[in-house]
Design a protein around this motif. Structure first.
Motif, PDB file in Angstrom:
ATOM      1  N   GLU A   1     -59.534  28.381 -32.497  1.00 44.45           N
ATOM      2  CA  GLU A   1     -59.943  29.554 -33.532  1.00 44.45           C
ATOM      3  C   GLU A   1     -61.477  29.836 -33.562  1.00 44.45           C
ATOM      4  O   GLU A   1     -62.126  30.909 -33.515  1.00 44.45           O
ATOM      5  CB  GLU A   1     -59.658  29.352 -34.904  1.00 44.45           C
TER       6      GLU A   1
ATOM      7  N   ILE B   1     -62.495  31.460 -30.459  1.00 41.73           N
ATOM      8  CA  ILE B   1     -62.242  32.874 -30.409  1.00 41.73           C
ATOM      9  C   ILE B   1     -63.170  33.503 -31.270  1.00 41.73           C
ATOM     10  O   ILE B   1     -63.763  34.802 -31.166  1.00 41.73           O
ATOM     11  CB  ILE B   1     -60.895  33.275 -30.951  1.00 41.73           C
TER      12      ILE B   1
ATOM     13  N   ASN C   1     -55.580  35.982 -29.842  1.00 44.40           N
ATOM     14  CA  ASN C   1     -54.953  35.258 -30.899  1.00 44.40           C
ATOM     15  C   ASN C   1     -53.655  35.174 -30.842  1.00 44.40           C
ATOM     16  O   ASN C   1     -52.851  34.289 -31.736  1.00 44.40           O
ATOM     17  CB  ASN C   1     -55.038  36.248 -32.354  1.00 44.40           C
TER      18      ASN C   1
ATOM     19  N   GLN D   1     -58.808  41.066 -29.033  1.00 43.54           N
ATOM     20  CA  GLN D   1     -58.857  40.426 -30.200  1.00 43.54           C
ATOM     21  C   GLN D   1     -57.228  39.585 -30.252  1.00 43.54           C
ATOM     22  O   GLN D   1     -57.116  38.303 -30.248  1.00 43.54           O
ATOM     23  CB  GLN D   1     -59.478  40.478 -31.315  1.00 43.54           C
ATOM     24  N   GLN D   2     -56.379  40.434 -30.393  1.00 39.63           N
ATOM     25  CA  GLN D   2     -55.121  40.264 -30.721  1.00 39.63           C
ATOM     26  C   GLN D   2     -54.484  39.302 -29.445  1.00 39.63           C
ATOM     27  O   GLN D   2     -53.979  38.470 -29.359  1.00 39.63           O
ATOM     28  CB  GLN D   2     -54.380  41.668 -30.775  1.00 39.63           C
TER      29      GLN D   2
END
Length: 218
Positions: free
Chosen positions: A192, A195, A119, A115-116
């Protein structure tokens, strides 16, 4: 567009930048940075094939049948973040040496890392969305101050046309700031959303994996 029209358009753009002053130069740099970040994220998503989900169902089916080696082999060449998280979960199930709590923590750690990864650099784009209108407003305020300072110095002999021209130039930075922030905000929300969809799909795949009845591995 012929060379003459292209040259005229370039000259007009340069004149706008000159009229906006130093703040306009900063806004131009922010616009280039925003474009670079958006293109970088799009290339990253394309390389990782973030939207691909066809591999999930066959992988889970192989796990349900107890063919964990087959499932791991199917995930090995897949670049998707979901595949990386599933691979950790399947490796843990195949190993059998971890407690459910340990396996859960390991899977959560990998999911957070992926996830990082997705992002990364979005905070920079978010900062541009916030800063561009503020910088544009700053440029306008500075331009208005200069215009009215000129009016004060001229006393009653000020030319209204010159004052209007100064105000027009001052408003350029506000328009430029909004022109940068609006598409950057739209791009940020779109990225976003991609994601968030990947995060949801990862959670769904893990839930299905850990709750399905699994046959004896062979």
């Amino acid at each position: 567009m012929d060379l003459a029209k292209l040259s005229a358009a370039t000259q007009a753009a340069l004149e706008f930048v000159r009229a906006g002053g130093p703040v306009m130069l900063v806004l131009c740099a922010l616009s280039l940075l925003a474009l670079t970040l958006v293109l970088f994220k799009l290339l990253q998503f394309a390389r990782l094939r973030v939207g691909a989900r066809a591999f999930i169902a066959p992988t889970l089916a192989a796990c349900a049948a107890g063919r964990l080696d087959e499932a791991r082999g199917a995930l090995a060449p897949a670049p998707q973040p979901i595949a990386a998280v599933l691979a950790v979960a399947i490796d843990g199930l195949a190993d059998g040496g971890r407690t459910p709590q340990q396996l859960r923590e390991e899977v959560l750690r990998e999911a957070a890392a992926q996830q990082q990864r997705l992002n990364a650099h979005l905070r920079g784009l978010d900062a541009i969305v916030t800063l561009a209108p503020l910088l544009g407003l700053l440029g306008t305020v500075l331009g208005m101050i200069e215009a009215f300072r000129t009016l004060e110095q001229a006393g009653g002999q000020a030319n209204p046309a010159l004052l209007a021209g100064g105000i027009w130039e001052a408003l350029l930075t506000t328009a430029a700031g909004l022109a940068i922030a609006i598409p950057a905000a739209a791009a940020l929300h779109w990225l976003e959303a991609i994601i968030e969809r990947a995060r949801h799909d990862t959670e769904d795949a893990l839930t299905r994996l850990f709750t399905m009845p699994v046959a004896d591995a062979h």
